[in-house]
Scaffold this motif. Sequence first.
Motif, short mmCIF file in Angstrom:
data_model
loop_
_atom_site.label_atom_id
_atom_site.label_comp_id
_atom_site.label_asym_id
_atom_site.label_seq_id
_atom_site.Cartn_x
_atom_site.Cartn_y
_atom_site.Cartn_z
N UNK A 1 2.28 6.45 -7.10
CA UNK A 1 1.20 7.15 -7.81
C UNK A 1 1.17 8.63 -7.44
N UNK A 2 1.18 8.93 -6.14
CA UNK A 2 1.01 10.32 -5.72
C UNK A 2 2.24 11.19 -5.99
N UNK A 3 3.41 10.59 -6.06
CA UNK A 3 4.62 11.37 -6.35
C UNK A 3 4.86 11.49 -7.85
N UNK A 4 4.84 10.34 -8.53
CA UNK A 4 5.21 10.33 -9.94
C UNK A 4 4.10 10.83 -10.87
N UNK B 1 12.24 -1.67 -8.43
CA UNK B 1 11.51 -2.50 -9.40
C UNK B 1 10.01 -2.36 -9.19
N UNK B 2 9.58 -2.26 -7.94
CA UNK B 2 8.16 -2.06 -7.63
C UNK B 2 7.67 -0.77 -8.26
N UNK B 3 8.41 0.31 -8.02
CA UNK B 3 8.00 1.63 -8.52
C UNK B 3 7.98 1.65 -10.05
N UNK B 4 8.99 1.04 -10.66
CA UNK B 4 9.05 1.00 -12.13
C UNK B 4 7.83 0.24 -12.69
N UNK B 5 7.48 -0.87 -12.06
CA UNK B 5 6.32 -1.66 -12.50
C UNK B 5 5.03 -0.85 -12.41
N UNK B 6 4.80 -0.22 -11.26
CA UNK B 6 3.58 0.58 -11.08
C UNK B 6 3.55 1.72 -12.09
N UNK B 7 4.67 2.43 -12.25
CA UNK B 7 4.72 3.55 -13.19
C UNK B 7 4.47 3.10 -14.63
N UNK B 8 5.05 1.99 -15.02
CA UNK B 8 4.86 1.47 -16.38
C UNK B 8 3.39 1.15 -16.62
N UNK B 9 2.75 0.51 -15.65
CA UNK B 9 1.35 0.13 -15.81
C UNK B 9 0.42 1.35 -15.79
N UNK C 1 0.83 -1.21 0.00
CA UNK C 1 0.00 0.00 0.00
C UNK C 1 0.87 1.26 0.00
N UNK C 2 1.84 1.31 0.90
CA UNK C 2 2.68 2.51 1.02
C UNK C 2 3.47 2.77 -0.26
N UNK C 3 4.05 1.73 -0.84
CA UNK C 3 4.83 1.91 -2.06
C UNK C 3 3.94 2.30 -3.25
N UNK C 4 2.75 1.73 -3.30
CA UNK C 4 1.81 2.07 -4.37
C UNK C 4 1.40 3.54 -4.27
N UNK C 5 1.03 3.94 -3.07
CA UNK C 5 0.60 5.33 -2.83
C UNK C 5 1.73 6.30 -3.18
N UNK C 6 2.93 5.99 -2.73
CA UNK C 6 4.08 6.84 -3.00
C UNK C 6 4.33 6.96 -4.50
#
Length: 158
Positions: free
Chosen positions: A74-77, A141-149, A67-72
């Motif tokens: 999305x809300x930052x990038x 890798x988590x952040x890159x995946x979320x950003x790509x999607x 949750x924290x990494x997803x929120x960070x």
Amino acid sequence: MRGGTGLAMAAAVCLLGSVVWAMASKQKAGTAEPAAQAKPAAAEKGWKLVAYYLHGNFRCATCLSIEAQSKEAVETDFAGEIKDGKVAFATLNYEQPDNAHLGEDYRLTTRSLVLSLRKDGKEVKWKNLPEVWTRVHNPPAFREYVNTEVKAMLREMI
């Protein structure tokens, strides 16, 4: 947790925790987030992408990290898109009665990050991001995946 068994193991740990929590809990249904968060405004116009972190009553450390990494991410990038009203992030408990349909709607088997592409307040496409479980212990890798999607889904806005 690496490889194909990592996701299954993480899901099993969360499921087991949920069962234990449900058996031991005396919490009454409906005491978490208000269900209104799950329902889009009827007057919503145009395109919008909502990133939902969907969780249950029991929340393990891995779930909280996702949750924290997803929120960070999305809300930052995607801060500009959030400011423009094109992107939003929401956390919802799909085990609450008013949100129970989310488990079925998104075919959830465990806690998930789901991207919902909406037009004029109606969902036109959604995507579950299961790799958050296998990348949770590798934040870049988590952040890159979320950003790509998220970027891929944003490209579908017409």
